[in-house]
Design a protein around this motif. Structure first.
Motif, mmCIF file in Angstrom:
data_model
loop_
_atom_site.group_PDB
_atom_site.id
_atom_site.type_symbol
_atom_site.label_atom_id
_atom_site.label_comp_id
_atom_site.label_asym_id
_atom_site.label_seq_id
_atom_site.Cartn_x
_atom_site.Cartn_y
_atom_site.Cartn_z
ATOM 1 N N LEU A 103 97.619 102.878 -43.795
ATOM 2 C CA LEU A 103 98.200 102.126 -42.732
ATOM 3 C C LEU A 103 99.158 102.961 -41.759
ATOM 4 O O LEU A 103 98.915 103.099 -40.537
ATOM 5 C CB LEU A 103 98.832 100.903 -43.124
ATOM 6 N N ARG A 104 100.032 103.757 -42.556
ATOM 7 C CA ARG A 104 100.903 104.439 -41.704
ATOM 8 C C ARG A 104 100.329 105.569 -40.861
ATOM 9 O O ARG A 104 100.561 105.751 -40.030
ATOM 10 C CB ARG A 104 101.656 105.216 -42.969
ATOM 11 N N GLY A 105 99.096 106.020 -41.384
ATOM 12 C CA GLY A 105 98.503 107.227 -40.492
ATOM 13 C C GLY A 105 97.949 106.745 -39.070
ATOM 14 O O GLY A 105 97.690 107.355 -38.348
ATOM 15 N N LEU A 142 101.897 104.845 -30.445
ATOM 16 C CA LEU A 142 100.585 104.816 -30.244
ATOM 17 C C LEU A 142 99.855 104.166 -31.444
ATOM 18 O O LEU A 142 99.946 104.670 -32.671
ATOM 19 C CB LEU A 142 99.904 105.879 -29.715
ATOM 20 N N TRP A 143 99.295 102.907 -31.497
ATOM 21 C CA TRP A 143 98.345 102.669 -32.355
ATOM 22 C C TRP A 143 96.917 103.037 -32.414
ATOM 23 O O TRP A 143 96.351 102.756 -31.185
ATOM 24 C CB TRP A 143 98.336 100.912 -32.312
ATOM 25 N N HIS A 144 96.435 103.550 -33.603
ATOM 26 C CA HIS A 144 95.114 104.231 -33.562
ATOM 27 C C HIS A 144 94.001 103.445 -34.240
ATOM 28 O O HIS A 144 92.832 103.953 -34.504
ATOM 29 C CB HIS A 144 95.197 105.493 -33.831
ATOM 30 N N GLY A 145 94.385 102.502 -34.776
ATOM 31 C CA GLY A 145 93.401 101.611 -35.796
ATOM 32 C C GLY A 145 92.745 100.314 -34.950
ATOM 33 O O GLY A 145 92.965 100.048 -33.898
ATOM 34 N N THR A 146 92.120 99.728 -35.517
ATOM 35 C CA THR A 146 91.662 98.322 -35.393
ATOM 36 C C THR A 146 92.451 97.128 -35.393
ATOM 37 O O THR A 146 93.686 97.300 -35.685
ATOM 38 C CB THR A 146 90.351 97.885 -36.441
ATOM 39 N N ASP A 147 92.224 96.144 -34.896
ATOM 40 C CA ASP A 147 92.871 94.898 -34.741
ATOM 41 C C ASP A 147 93.259 94.559 -36.186
ATOM 42 O O ASP A 147 94.461 94.119 -36.342
ATOM 43 C CB ASP A 147 92.260 93.737 -33.936
ATOM 44 N N THR A 148 92.308 94.459 -37.207
ATOM 45 C CA THR A 148 92.520 94.145 -38.231
ATOM 46 C C THR A 148 93.462 94.848 -39.181
ATOM 47 O O THR A 148 94.382 94.208 -40.027
ATOM 48 C CB THR A 148 90.993 94.078 -38.922
ATOM 49 N N GLN A 149 93.061 96.016 -39.107
ATOM 50 C CA GLN A 149 94.196 97.169 -39.420
ATOM 51 C C GLN A 149 95.533 96.910 -38.837
ATOM 52 O O GLN A 149 96.609 97.087 -39.583
ATOM 53 C CB GLN A 149 93.910 98.702 -39.450
ATOM 54 N N ARG A 150 95.668 96.710 -37.728
ATOM 55 C CA ARG A 150 97.154 96.334 -36.963
ATOM 56 C C ARG A 150 97.625 95.261 -37.629
ATOM 57 O O ARG A 150 98.831 95.327 -37.811
ATOM 58 C CB ARG A 150 96.911 96.015 -35.676
ATOM 59 N N PHE A 153 98.965 96.180 -41.021
ATOM 60 C CA PHE A 153 100.077 97.019 -40.728
ATOM 61 C C PHE A 153 101.453 96.166 -40.400
ATOM 62 O O PHE A 153 102.449 96.462 -40.956
ATOM 63 C CB PHE A 153 100.060 97.918 -39.455
ATOM 64 N N LEU A 154 101.238 95.509 -39.570
ATOM 65 C CA LEU A 154 102.496 94.393 -39.031
ATOM 66 C C LEU A 154 102.909 93.627 -40.388
ATOM 67 O O LEU A 154 104.065 93.311 -40.644
ATOM 68 C CB LEU A 154 101.890 93.474 -38.098
ATOM 69 N N ARG A 155 102.154 93.202 -40.942
ATOM 70 C CA ARG A 155 102.380 92.335 -42.383
ATOM 71 C C ARG A 155 103.044 93.124 -43.370
ATOM 72 O O ARG A 155 104.145 92.726 -43.847
ATOM 73 C CB ARG A 155 101.203 91.711 -43.015
ATOM 74 N N ALA A 156 102.683 94.417 -43.536
ATOM 75 C CA ALA A 156 103.210 95.412 -44.493
ATOM 76 C C ALA A 156 104.691 95.754 -43.676
ATOM 77 O O ALA A 156 105.908 95.719 -44.787
ATOM 78 C CB ALA A 156 102.578 96.740 -44.585
#
Length: 266
Positions: A103-105, A142-150, A153-156
């Motif tokens: 997630l961090r990456g 900048l966010w480089h992942g998918t909406d699901t990954q986002r 990420f936010l939950r973490a």
């Protein structure tokens, strides 16, 4: 006896008072001068840092007013020229480093880049990009992942007390406090007769709805904001002109409505 403040304006910067493309604000000079002539105040409210705001506020002649910095995570007091301590920012960066690598990456924050890297993604000159990196309260990136990954990420981040706000270009992380929260504090301090807020991005919505009147500035570089709750009643309006041109026209028109007999700068 001190006269009451007739109008207090809260304004976003990028894409609103400052052009998305050129980073210039010259087109808003007539409205800024007219606000000064009637004794109105202007509070800059931006995701920008204190060093960035200090320079811009001085250029615009707005040093007598506080400014909301880093998306509402902090306030720069009137006349202040010192950068706040970065204790909160370092705590945020530590929390980021504790996230799973997967997630961090996917999040590239300003703290992950040198000044040249920030200049590249913002379009700022290198010296200005260094000011954008000098943070005290929050971390844009900048966010480089998918909406699901986002979502993951936010939950973490929530486990560390960190929230995220979407601005005109970046996803900005902080420990809470919004532009609207800071706006309420400043209104309580100055007690203006009328408040006006101008912005173009999702992180401006609460500010627009908190003011007596809000203006959504057209930004052809992003998806328009959805209809807002108080828009149908006329408390929130939209410009057709973008950036500082739209800001200038909207402010002059609003002041005309307040003081129609006094006229205004053309």
């Amino acid at each position: 006896m001190q006269q009451p403040l007739p109008l207090l304006v809260f304004s976003d910067l990028d894409g609103t008072l400052i052009s998305h493309d050129s980073y210039r604000w010259d087109a808003a000079r007539p409205a800024l001068a007219h606000l000064r002539s009637i004794g109105a105040g202007v509070v800059l409210a931006s995701s920008k840092t204190a060093p960035e705001i200090i320079d811009l506020r001085a250029q615009m002649g707005l040093e007598d007013w506080p400014a909301i910095v880093e998306n509402g995570a902090g306030v720069l007091q009137a006349q202040a020229t010192d950068t706040p301590p970065d204790t909160e920012y370092l705590r945020l960066r530590t929390a980021l480093s504790q996230l799973p690598d997967a997630l961090r990456g996917l999040f590239q924050g300003f703290g992950d880049l040198d000044a040249a890297g920030v200049a590249k993604i913002t379009g700022l000159p290198t010296a200005d990009a260094q000011n954008a990196k000098t943070r005290a309260f929050s971390e844009p990136g900048l966010w480089h992942g998918t909406d699901t990954q986002r979502t993951a990420f936010l939950r973490a981040l929530e486990q560390h007390g960190i929230t995220a706000r979407e601005g005109g270009r970046f996803l900005t992380l902080s420990f809470g406090q919004t532009k609207a929260d800071r706006m309420a504090q400043i209104i309580a301090m100055y007690r203006p007769q009328v408040t006006l807020a101008l912005g173009d991005a999702p992180n401006d919505i609460e500010m627009l709805q908190t003011a007596d009147h809000g203006v959504i500035i057209a930004n052809p570089h992003r998806t328009p904001l959805p209809p807002l709750d108080t828009e149908a009643a006329g408390r929130i309006t939209r410009t057709t002109l973008p950036g500082p041109e739209g800001w200038n026209r909207a402010v002059l028109d609003f002041v005309d409505q307040l003081t129609p007999k006094q006229g205004r700068h053309p």
